[in-house]
Scaffold this active site. Sequence first.
Site, PDB file in Angstrom:
ATOM      1  N   LEU A  87     -44.805 -50.745 -37.651  1.00 51.92           N
ATOM      2  CA  LEU A  87     -45.704 -49.691 -37.665  1.00 51.92           C
ATOM      3  C   LEU A  87     -45.501 -48.982 -38.965  1.00 51.92           C
ATOM      4  O   LEU A  87     -46.333 -48.895 -40.017  1.00 51.92           O
ATOM      5  CB  LEU A  87     -45.443 -48.798 -36.478  1.00 51.92           C
ATOM      6  CG  LEU A  87     -46.150 -47.405 -36.426  1.00 51.92           C
ATOM      7  CD1 LEU A  87     -47.820 -47.891 -36.342  1.00 51.92           C
ATOM      8  CD2 LEU A  87     -45.881 -46.682 -35.348  1.00 51.92           C
TER       9      LEU A  87
ATOM     10  N   ASP B 261     -43.409 -44.622 -26.126  1.00 48.03           N
ATOM     11  CA  ASP B 261     -42.889 -43.909 -24.865  1.00 48.03           C
ATOM     12  C   ASP B 261     -41.931 -44.657 -24.292  1.00 48.03           C
ATOM     13  O   ASP B 261     -40.730 -44.068 -24.100  1.00 48.03           O
ATOM     14  CB  ASP B 261     -44.085 -43.928 -23.961  1.00 48.03           C
ATOM     15  CG  ASP B 261     -44.977 -43.011 -24.406  1.00 48.03           C
ATOM     16  OD1 ASP B 261     -44.789 -42.047 -25.344  1.00 48.03           O
ATOM     17  OD2 ASP B 261     -46.124 -42.752 -23.835  1.00 48.03           O
TER      18      ASP B 261
ATOM     19  N   GLN C 147     -13.574 -34.722 -34.415  1.00 44.75           N
ATOM     20  CA  GLN C 147     -12.824 -33.658 -34.759  1.00 44.75           C
ATOM     21  C   GLN C 147     -11.630 -33.743 -33.868  1.00 44.75           C
ATOM     22  O   GLN C 147     -10.287 -33.375 -34.295  1.00 44.75           O
ATOM     23  CB  GLN C 147     -13.544 -32.363 -34.433  1.00 44.75           C
ATOM     24  CG  GLN C 147     -13.058 -31.152 -34.715  1.00 44.75           C
ATOM     25  CD  GLN C 147     -13.078 -30.942 -36.189  1.00 44.75           C
ATOM     26  OE1 GLN C 147     -13.937 -31.369 -36.797  1.00 44.75           O
ATOM     27  NE2 GLN C 147     -12.154 -30.006 -36.747  1.00 44.75           N
ATOM     28  N   ILE C 148     -11.561 -34.344 -32.585  1.00 42.25           N
ATOM     29  CA  ILE C 148     -10.392 -34.399 -31.721  1.00 42.25           C
ATOM     30  C   ILE C 148      -9.574 -35.138 -32.418  1.00 42.25           C
ATOM     31  O   ILE C 148      -8.192 -35.165 -32.290  1.00 42.25           O
ATOM     32  CB  ILE C 148     -10.847 -34.721 -30.278  1.00 42.25           C
ATOM     33  CG1 ILE C 148     -11.295 -33.797 -29.781  1.00 42.25           C
ATOM     34  CG2 ILE C 148      -9.761 -35.252 -29.547  1.00 42.25           C
ATOM     35  CD1 ILE C 148     -12.100 -33.818 -28.232  1.00 42.25           C
TER      36      ILE C 148
ATOM     37  N   GLU D 153     -37.802 -44.305 -33.948  1.00 46.93           N
ATOM     38  CA  GLU D 153     -38.491 -44.245 -32.983  1.00 46.93           C
ATOM     39  C   GLU D 153     -39.011 -42.704 -32.835  1.00 46.93           C
ATOM     40  O   GLU D 153     -39.200 -42.398 -31.692  1.00 46.93           O
ATOM     41  CB  GLU D 153     -38.024 -44.863 -31.829  1.00 46.93           C
ATOM     42  CG  GLU D 153     -37.730 -46.457 -32.162  1.00 46.93           C
ATOM     43  CD  GLU D 153     -37.760 -47.330 -30.967  1.00 46.93           C
ATOM     44  OE1 GLU D 153     -38.483 -46.971 -29.907  1.00 46.93           O
ATOM     45  OE2 GLU D 153     -37.099 -48.316 -30.728  1.00 46.93           O
TER      46      GLU D 153
HETATM   47  N1  CAA Z   1     -49.675 -42.993 -25.422  1.00 47.40           N
HETATM   48  C1  CAA Z   1     -51.039 -42.945 -25.499  1.00 47.40           C
HETATM   49  N2  CAA Z   1     -51.777 -42.414 -26.373  1.00 47.40           N
HETATM   50  C2  CAA Z   1     -51.286 -41.586 -26.983  1.00 47.40           C
HETATM   51  C3  CAA Z   1     -49.948 -41.078 -26.834  1.00 47.40           C
HETATM   52  C4  CAA Z   1     -49.304 -41.860 -26.177  1.00 47.40           C
HETATM   53  N3  CAA Z   1     -47.851 -41.356 -25.843  1.00 47.40           N
HETATM   54  N4  CAA Z   1     -49.953 -40.290 -27.990  1.00 47.40           N
HETATM   55  C5  CAA Z   1     -50.820 -39.708 -28.712  1.00 47.40           C
HETATM   56  N5  CAA Z   1     -51.869 -40.587 -27.984  1.00 47.40           N
HETATM   57  C6  CAA Z   1     -53.412 -40.974 -28.515  1.00 47.40           C
HETATM   58  C7  CAA Z   1     -54.003 -39.584 -28.411  1.00 47.40           C
HETATM   59  O1  CAA Z   1     -54.383 -39.027 -27.252  1.00 47.40           O
HETATM   60  C8  CAA Z   1     -54.984 -39.317 -29.421  1.00 47.40           C
HETATM   61  O2  CAA Z   1     -55.949 -40.154 -28.780  1.00 47.40           O
HETATM   62  P1  CAA Z   1     -57.576 -39.481 -28.702  1.00 47.40           P
HETATM   63  O3  CAA Z   1     -57.923 -39.219 -30.089  1.00 47.40           O
HETATM   64  O4  CAA Z   1     -58.360 -40.556 -28.098  1.00 47.40           O
HETATM   65  O5  CAA Z   1     -57.218 -38.141 -27.869  1.00 47.40           O
HETATM   66  C9  CAA Z   1     -54.466 -40.501 -30.409  1.00 47.40           C
HETATM   67  O6  CAA Z   1     -53.355 -41.113 -29.750  1.00 47.40           O
HETATM   68  C10 CAA Z   1     -53.919 -39.840 -31.470  1.00 47.40           C
HETATM   69  O7  CAA Z   1     -53.010 -38.926 -31.147  1.00 47.40           O
HETATM   70  P2  CAA Z   1     -52.534 -37.435 -32.021  1.00 47.40           P
HETATM   71  O8  CAA Z   1     -53.633 -37.031 -32.603  1.00 47.40           O
HETATM   72  O9  CAA Z   1     -51.472 -36.897 -31.240  1.00 47.40           O
HETATM   73  O10 CAA Z   1     -51.919 -38.411 -33.303  1.00 47.40           O
HETATM   74  P3  CAA Z   1     -51.017 -37.927 -34.471  1.00 47.40           P
HETATM   75  O11 CAA Z   1     -51.511 -38.424 -35.678  1.00 47.40           O
HETATM   76  O12 CAA Z   1     -50.969 -36.315 -34.672  1.00 47.40           O
HETATM   77  O13 CAA Z   1     -49.645 -38.309 -34.337  1.00 47.40           O
HETATM   78  C11 CAA Z   1     -47.329 -38.318 -33.602  1.00 47.40           C
HETATM   79  C12 CAA Z   1     -48.787 -38.005 -33.306  1.00 47.40           C
HETATM   80  C13 CAA Z   1     -46.541 -38.014 -32.206  1.00 47.40           C
HETATM   81  C14 CAA Z   1     -46.731 -37.365 -34.650  1.00 47.40           C
HETATM   82  C15 CAA Z   1     -47.181 -39.591 -33.711  1.00 47.40           C
HETATM   83  O14 CAA Z   1     -47.813 -40.437 -34.989  1.00 47.40           O
HETATM   84  C16 CAA Z   1     -45.753 -40.146 -33.665  1.00 47.40           C
HETATM   85  O15 CAA Z   1     -45.276 -40.499 -32.581  1.00 47.40           O
HETATM   86  N6  CAA Z   1     -45.019 -40.136 -35.148  1.00 47.40           N
HETATM   87  C17 CAA Z   1     -43.551 -40.752 -34.930  1.00 47.40           C
HETATM   88  C18 CAA Z   1     -43.694 -42.447 -35.518  1.00 47.40           C
HETATM   89  C19 CAA Z   1     -42.510 -43.094 -34.767  1.00 47.40           C
HETATM   90  O16 CAA Z   1     -42.011 -42.630 -33.909  1.00 47.40           O
HETATM   91  N7  CAA Z   1     -42.068 -44.067 -35.594  1.00 47.40           N
HETATM   92  C20 CAA Z   1     -41.303 -45.001 -35.341  1.00 47.40           C
HETATM   93  C21 CAA Z   1     -41.402 -46.371 -35.606  1.00 47.40           C
HETATM   94  S1  CAA Z   1     -40.428 -47.961 -34.855  1.00 47.40           S
HETATM   95  C22 CAA Z   1     -39.057 -47.491 -35.589  1.00 47.40           C
HETATM   96  O17 CAA Z   1     -38.525 -46.506 -35.773  1.00 47.40           O
HETATM   97  C23 CAA Z   1     -38.135 -48.786 -36.336  1.00 47.40           C
HETATM   98  C24 CAA Z   1     -37.543 -49.508 -35.107  1.00 47.40           C
HETATM   99  O18 CAA Z   1     -38.089 -50.843 -35.183  1.00 47.40           O
HETATM  100  C25 CAA Z   1     -36.748 -49.006 -34.167  1.00 47.40           C
END
Ligand code: CAA
Length: 380
Positions: free
Chosen positions: A125, A241, A337-338, A364
Amino acid sequence: MDFELPEDLVLIRDAVKDYSESVLGPLAARHDRESELAPEVFAGLAELGLWGITIPEEYGGSGLPNLALCVALEELNRVCASTGVTVSVHNSLLGSPIMKYGSEQQMSTWLPRLASGECIGAYCLTEAGAGSDAAAVTTTARRDGDDWILNGTKIFVTNGGFAGLYVVYARTDPEAPKAKGISAFLVPRDTPGLSIGAHEKKTGIRGSSTTEILLEDARVSADLLLGPENGGFKIALETLDGGRIGIASQALGIGRACLEAAIRYAKEREQFGRPIGHFQAVGWKLADMSTRLDAARLLVYRAASLRDAGKPCTMQAAQAKLAASTTANFCADECLQIHGGAGYTDDFPVERFFRDARITEIYEGATDIQRLVIARNLLA
Ligand code: CAA
């Protein structure tokens, strides 16, 4: 309300604890030093059934709930966080969306290979300009007859170096608002045009693979589109999630390792004529570590149980990750620290726990993104 784990999960916990202590224990420092997992670990995890722990039995997995994955991840991460994140990402960021959004053909083709560990999964992503703002992805997928052609560069891909299957989020409608024009694709490793870029040199979880994934006119057939066209962003976030519950479990494991190491040292180390654990300042640190860990574990189990029940858990997963990751870092800091000066050397594994804990507040979804998700849910 029953706070005891069911019998089958106790058996899993004990089996993974035993494997972790006997096999991963002697390897964890080597994983960290050599920046890769020992090859025998992949086979060992397959024997334990951990690559397919939540995949249904009909596809070769164990068909267990997410709660079982959490219990297993805590035990793995207590000993080796590099192994732990490898298993977490494979299960929660690739197996999970295929089970939820995959066609019958996609499930029967990929789930058995994922369950056996023959094929490891990765999630693509993040990009240079799309980190916390995940909807800003610029990787594109253009339809060409029966195929899609993908172009772009993904970064920070866990398992990137050895995965057999990548889920790639790419923009399929450049005209649509940011989050509305993204689709998810299953991209096999042998896809022409897919290559592995730089391997990151990290502060912690050094034994895990983190790479760039380059897509240069990578051609995949239309049947590798996962879920609806332009419905990929919701798949990405709904998948996260579950991933966040996995990383919260990782944080519990690292935090517990810190607590246990701190207790051992507090009993052994004598200053001013008695074990340092007898000083109130040290005892209180142990008390706070233990209390915060137990509280975080309840949040992790609640989030996993909601997910297993098919109920919304976005806010609860974010709360679990926020609590567990900040607790892991708190525990790592107090443990070091301990240990005093000794903890700042590699004579003790504490310095590795300290480095490994740090990432749980970053990947994440960084800590402030978890707070943003929780606040948005509270105010909705
Ligand atoms: N489940 C399903 N749908 C969801 C959702 C969820 N948990 N959260 C939001 N949506 C939906 C919303 O309902 C919305 O849909 P509608 O327009 O139809 O209502 C759509 O998705 C867009 O949602 P937002 O407007 O909330 O989106 P946003 O652009 O404001 O972003 C955010 C929200 C929470 C900041 C999101 O971008 C986010 O989680 N950012 C962090 C990214 C992240 O965690 N990256 C990690 C990548 S993986 C990694 O780390 C590496 C690895 O391999 C371990």
